[in-house]
Motif scaffolding. Structure first.
Motif, PDB file in Angstrom:
ATOM      1  N   THR A 116       2.417   5.855  -3.191  1.00 58.69           N
ATOM      2  CA  THR A 116       1.129   5.022  -2.606  1.00 58.69           C
ATOM      3  C   THR A 116       0.328   4.402  -3.656  1.00 58.69           C
ATOM      4  OG1 THR A 116       0.966   7.147  -1.054  1.00 58.69           O
ATOM      5  CG2 THR A 116      -1.023   5.776  -1.645  1.00 58.69           C
ATOM      6  N   ARG A 117       0.066   3.032  -3.440  1.00 62.33           N
ATOM      7  CA  ARG A 117      -0.667   2.385  -4.209  1.00 62.33           C
ATOM      8  C   ARG A 117      -2.367   3.093  -4.650  1.00 62.33           C
ATOM      9  NH1 ARG A 117      -2.182  -2.871  -1.702  1.00 62.33           N
ATOM     10  NH2 ARG A 117      -3.755  -1.895  -0.738  1.00 62.33           N
ATOM     11  N   LEU A 118      -2.312   3.033  -6.015  1.00 56.10           N
ATOM     12  CA  LEU A 118      -3.586   3.549  -6.646  1.00 56.10           C
ATOM     13  C   LEU A 118      -4.561   2.487  -7.060  1.00 56.10           C
ATOM     14  CD1 LEU A 118      -2.185   6.265  -9.084  1.00 56.10           C
ATOM     15  CD2 LEU A 118      -3.128   6.517  -6.610  1.00 56.10           C
ATOM     16  N   ARG A 164      15.871  11.324  -9.288  1.00 55.30           N
ATOM     17  CA  ARG A 164      17.304  11.922  -9.393  1.00 55.30           C
ATOM     18  C   ARG A 164      17.539  12.852  -8.368  1.00 55.30           C
ATOM     19  NH1 ARG A 164      20.337  12.560 -13.791  1.00 55.30           N
ATOM     20  NH2 ARG A 164      18.800  12.014 -15.578  1.00 55.30           N
ATOM     21  N   CYS A 165      18.298  12.345  -7.359  1.00 54.73           N
ATOM     22  CA  CYS A 165      18.679  13.073  -6.282  1.00 54.73           C
ATOM     23  C   CYS A 165      20.157  13.014  -5.614  1.00 54.73           C
ATOM     24  CB  CYS A 165      17.847  12.155  -4.986  1.00 54.73           C
ATOM     25  SG  CYS A 165      15.955  12.019  -5.257  1.00 54.73           S
ATOM     26  N   ALA A 166      20.544  14.037  -5.024  1.00 53.77           N
ATOM     27  CA  ALA A 166      21.829  14.105  -4.427  1.00 53.77           C
ATOM     28  C   ALA A 166      22.335  13.003  -3.448  1.00 53.77           C
ATOM     29  CB  ALA A 166      21.987  15.217  -3.816  1.00 53.77           C
ATOM     30  N   ASN A 167      21.203  12.337  -2.807  1.00 52.25           N
ATOM     31  CA  ASN A 167      21.520  11.169  -1.867  1.00 52.25           C
ATOM     32  C   ASN A 167      20.336  10.346  -1.677  1.00 52.25           C
ATOM     33  OD1 ASN A 167      21.335  10.212   1.199  1.00 52.25           O
ATOM     34  ND2 ASN A 167      23.527  10.025   0.379  1.00 52.25           N
ATOM     35  N   ILE A 168      20.414   9.320  -1.784  1.00 55.20           N
ATOM     36  CA  ILE A 168      19.393   8.234  -1.525  1.00 55.20           C
ATOM     37  C   ILE A 168      19.845   7.356  -0.605  1.00 55.20           C
ATOM     38  CG2 ILE A 168      17.946   6.339  -2.395  1.00 55.20           C
ATOM     39  CD1 ILE A 168      17.354   7.999  -5.030  1.00 55.20           C
ATOM     40  N   ASP A 169      19.223   6.985   0.704  1.00 55.20           N
ATOM     41  CA  ASP A 169      19.473   6.165   1.671  1.00 55.20           C
ATOM     42  C   ASP A 169      18.929   4.959   1.118  1.00 55.20           C
ATOM     43  OD1 ASP A 169      20.256   4.528   3.685  1.00 55.20           O
ATOM     44  OD2 ASP A 169      19.239   6.058   5.379  1.00 55.20           O
ATOM     45  N   GLN A 170      19.635   3.943   0.577  1.00 53.93           N
ATOM     46  CA  GLN A 170      18.878   2.706   0.173  1.00 53.93           C
ATOM     47  C   GLN A 170      18.610   2.029   1.341  1.00 53.93           C
ATOM     48  OE1 GLN A 170      20.975   0.762  -3.076  1.00 53.93           O
ATOM     49  NE2 GLN A 170      21.151   2.556  -4.166  1.00 53.93           N
ATOM     50  N   GLY A 171      19.258   1.969   2.322  1.00 51.98           N
ATOM     51  CA  GLY A 171      18.999   1.240   3.558  1.00 51.98           C
ATOM     52  C   GLY A 171      17.696   2.054   4.503  1.00 51.98           C
ATOM     53  N   GLY A 172      17.272   3.047   4.036  1.00 54.83           N
ATOM     54  CA  GLY A 172      16.391   3.740   4.573  1.00 54.83           C
ATOM     55  C   GLY A 172      14.951   3.763   4.145  1.00 54.83           C
ATOM     56  N   SER A 173      14.751   2.648   3.159  1.00 56.38           N
ATOM     57  CA  SER A 173      13.646   2.685   2.543  1.00 56.38           C
ATOM     58  C   SER A 173      12.673   1.685   3.342  1.00 56.38           C
ATOM     59  CB  SER A 173      13.602   1.784   1.133  1.00 56.38           C
ATOM     60  OG  SER A 173      14.330   0.660   1.085  1.00 56.38           O
ATOM     61  N   HIS A 174      11.371   1.799   3.180  1.00 58.84           N
ATOM     62  CA  HIS A 174      10.304   1.176   4.071  1.00 58.84           C
ATOM     63  C   HIS A 174       9.263   0.776   3.137  1.00 58.84           C
ATOM     64  CE1 HIS A 174       8.634  -0.565   7.720  1.00 58.84           C
ATOM     65  NE2 HIS A 174       7.401  -0.099   7.309  1.00 58.84           N
ATOM     66  N   VAL A 175       8.850  -0.736   3.243  1.00 59.72           N
ATOM     67  CA  VAL A 175       7.466  -1.273   2.669  1.00 59.72           C
ATOM     68  C   VAL A 175       6.540  -1.613   3.462  1.00 59.72           C
ATOM     69  CG1 VAL A 175       6.768  -3.049   0.920  1.00 59.72           C
ATOM     70  CG2 VAL A 175       9.234  -1.901   0.693  1.00 59.72           C
ATOM     71  N   ASP A 176       5.513  -0.914   3.426  1.00 62.45           N
ATOM     72  CA  ASP A 176       4.394  -1.195   4.349  1.00 62.45           C
ATOM     73  C   ASP A 176       3.221  -2.317   3.392  1.00 62.45           C
ATOM     74  OD1 ASP A 176       5.066   0.335   6.231  1.00 62.45           O
ATOM     75  OD2 ASP A 176       4.118   2.067   5.256  1.00 62.45           O
ATOM     76  N   PRO A 177       2.862  -3.338   3.838  1.00 65.07           N
ATOM     77  CA  PRO A 177       1.975  -4.188   3.243  1.00 65.07           C
ATOM     78  C   PRO A 177       0.542  -3.666   2.813  1.00 65.07           C
ATOM     79  CG  PRO A 177       2.776  -5.332   5.231  1.00 65.07           C
ATOM     80  CD  PRO A 177       3.180  -3.866   5.476  1.00 65.07           C
ATOM     81  N   ALA A 203       0.782  -1.105   0.036  1.00 66.41           N
ATOM     82  CA  ALA A 203      -0.068  -0.029   0.065  1.00 66.41           C
ATOM     83  C   ALA A 203       0.927   1.086   0.034  1.00 66.41           C
ATOM     84  CB  ALA A 203      -0.860   0.022   1.065  1.00 66.41           C
ATOM     85  N   ARG A 204       2.071   1.159   0.721  1.00 60.42           N
ATOM     86  CA  ARG A 204       2.861   2.416   0.753  1.00 60.42           C
ATOM     87  C   ARG A 204       4.035   1.915   0.589  1.00 60.42           C
ATOM     88  NH1 ARG A 204       4.273   5.486   5.290  1.00 60.42           N
ATOM     89  NH2 ARG A 204       4.329   7.715   5.210  1.00 60.42           N
TER      90      ARG A 204
END
Length: 397
Positions: free
Chosen positions: A365-367, A384-397, A335-336
């Motif tokens: 957000t899922r449509l 396209r970002c100066a910094n992406i924290d790949q370990g800081g991503s989160h997937v909500d069911p 969902a998010r």
């Protein structure tokens, strides 16, 4: 009189019981191949299914009330290469007014001859005919006629309906064939979904008490959509999209539910149950079937889990963001999804998701609903970002 049994004797009895349980023949696992038009995707699906399913039951021929006879366009070379036992399935629509014994038998014999001419040796014939209870005597007479016309060493089976349990004709019908396949999945009541495992178990136990010959359970590994007709009654949409307006309600057989049932059937098998037949062989582009990875895991009795995560692929400073599932269980789209990112010059979501952006966070957000197959991957956006924290991503069911 009292008897005293030493511990060594007790242990010997327990070991003997354990050996008997271990020596019980495992449930056979088979597959229906039900596509009317074979495609290149069949090659990969057949190869992937080879180690877990012993036999293929292949749709070969159909008869419809108005359209007449139609053959499935089977890839004979692939089936010959596959080399598993092969059962030709003949679908006789339940709305046919009557079964012309001579004409139907001639069609079946011609299909068998043509398959043999292509280098295939079918190991059986299955008749799929959803006859109403009132027509079971006529159906029995047809099966007796067909049994006499087929080679004596070629087994004949039928797809069977639980409703037939109410018919006194059922024992005679089952006596006319070598085995039966009890179909326990259908949309009888949309409120109960596509499949009811408790009801399926009751039907299987009852069937085992009626028949004295091997039978199989046909179990669902697919989904359907329900659309309303003019009166509001549900119309089932399966492999072929229907040109109808209205909201589609998706019903999908639950792999967790089916896995539990399969385990229960192995541990406490109904009388005469020989195996399970899964409907249907999933192709890579089959949007209403379980993935082959999930089907194989269920057939094996493996523990099921989805494992969702994100992958980031960089191209000249632009990051493609994709959702992946490294588990063995198909998953609904989450969902998010949030990604910690700073200094973004641009970002966007792809079809199915919307993007909300703040100074240090990208939120997808899922449509609409969708499924991510086990082992699958789906692009959800880019940034396209100066910094992406790949370990800081989160997937909500």
């Amino acid at each position: 009189m009292r008897f005293f049994i030493g511990w060594s004797a007790v242990v010997a009895v327990l070991l003997l019981c354990a050996c008997e349980r271990q020596d019980a023949a495992p449930l056979d696992q088979q597959l229906y191949v039900w596509q009317r038009q074979w495609t290149p995707a069949h090659e990969l699906a057949l190869k992937g299914s080879h180690g877990d399913f012993s036999t293929l039951r292949v749709l070969a021929l159909q008869a419809f009330p108005n359209a007449g006879w139609s053959r499935a366009r089977v890839d004979f070379a692939l089936l010959k290469q596959d080399a598993r036992p092969l059962i030709a399935v003949i679908r006789l629509d339940g709305q046919l007014q009557a079964l012309d014994q001579q004409a139907v038998t001639a069609q079946i014999l011609q299909v068998l001859a043509d398959w043999q001419g292509q280098g295939l040796t079918p190991s059986g014939v299955e008749i799929d005919h959803d006859a109403g209870n009132a027509r079971l005597p006529d159906y029995t007479r047809f099966l007796v006629h067909l049994r006499g016309a087929l080679p004596a060493n070629l087994p004949l089976s039928i797809t069977a309906l639980p409703a037939w349990l109410d018919s006194p004709q059922l024992p005679a019908l089952l006596a006319a064939v070598d085995s039966s396949v009890l179909q326990v999945h259908a949309v009888s009541d949309p409120r109960r979904g596509l499949f009811d495992p408790e009801q399926a178990r009751r039907w299987a136990n009852a069937w085992g008490r009626v028949t004295d010959r091997p039978f199989y359970l046909a179990l669902p590994a697919y989904g359907v959509a329900l659309l309303p007709d003019a009166s509001g009654a549900p119309v089932v949409e399966s492999e072929v999209t229907l040109e109808r307006s209205g909201e589609r309600r998706e019903l999908l057989a639950d792999p967790q539910q089916l896995s539990r049932l399969a385990i229960e059937l192995r541990e406490d098998r109904p009388a005469h149950l020989a195996g399970l037949i899964w409907f249907r062989l999933p192709l890579a582009n089959d949007r209403r079937a379980w993935s082959l990875s999930t089907l194989r895991a269920v057939a094996r009795g493996d523990a099921l889990s989805s494992q969702l995560g994100l992958t980031f692929t960089e191209h000249n400073g632009l990051q493609d963001i994709a959702l992946r599932n490294v588990g063995n269980l198909d998953s609904a789209w989450p969902a998010r999804i949030t990604v910690n990112a700073r200094g973004c010059e641009g970002a966007d979501a792809l079809a199915g998701y919307a993007l909300q952006q703040t100074a240090d966070l990208l939120t997808f957000t899922r449509l609409r609903d969708g499924r991510l197959p086990a082992g699958g991957q789906r692009a959800i956006g880019w940034a396209r970002c100066a910094n992406i924290d790949q370990g800081g991503s989160h997937v909500d069911p």
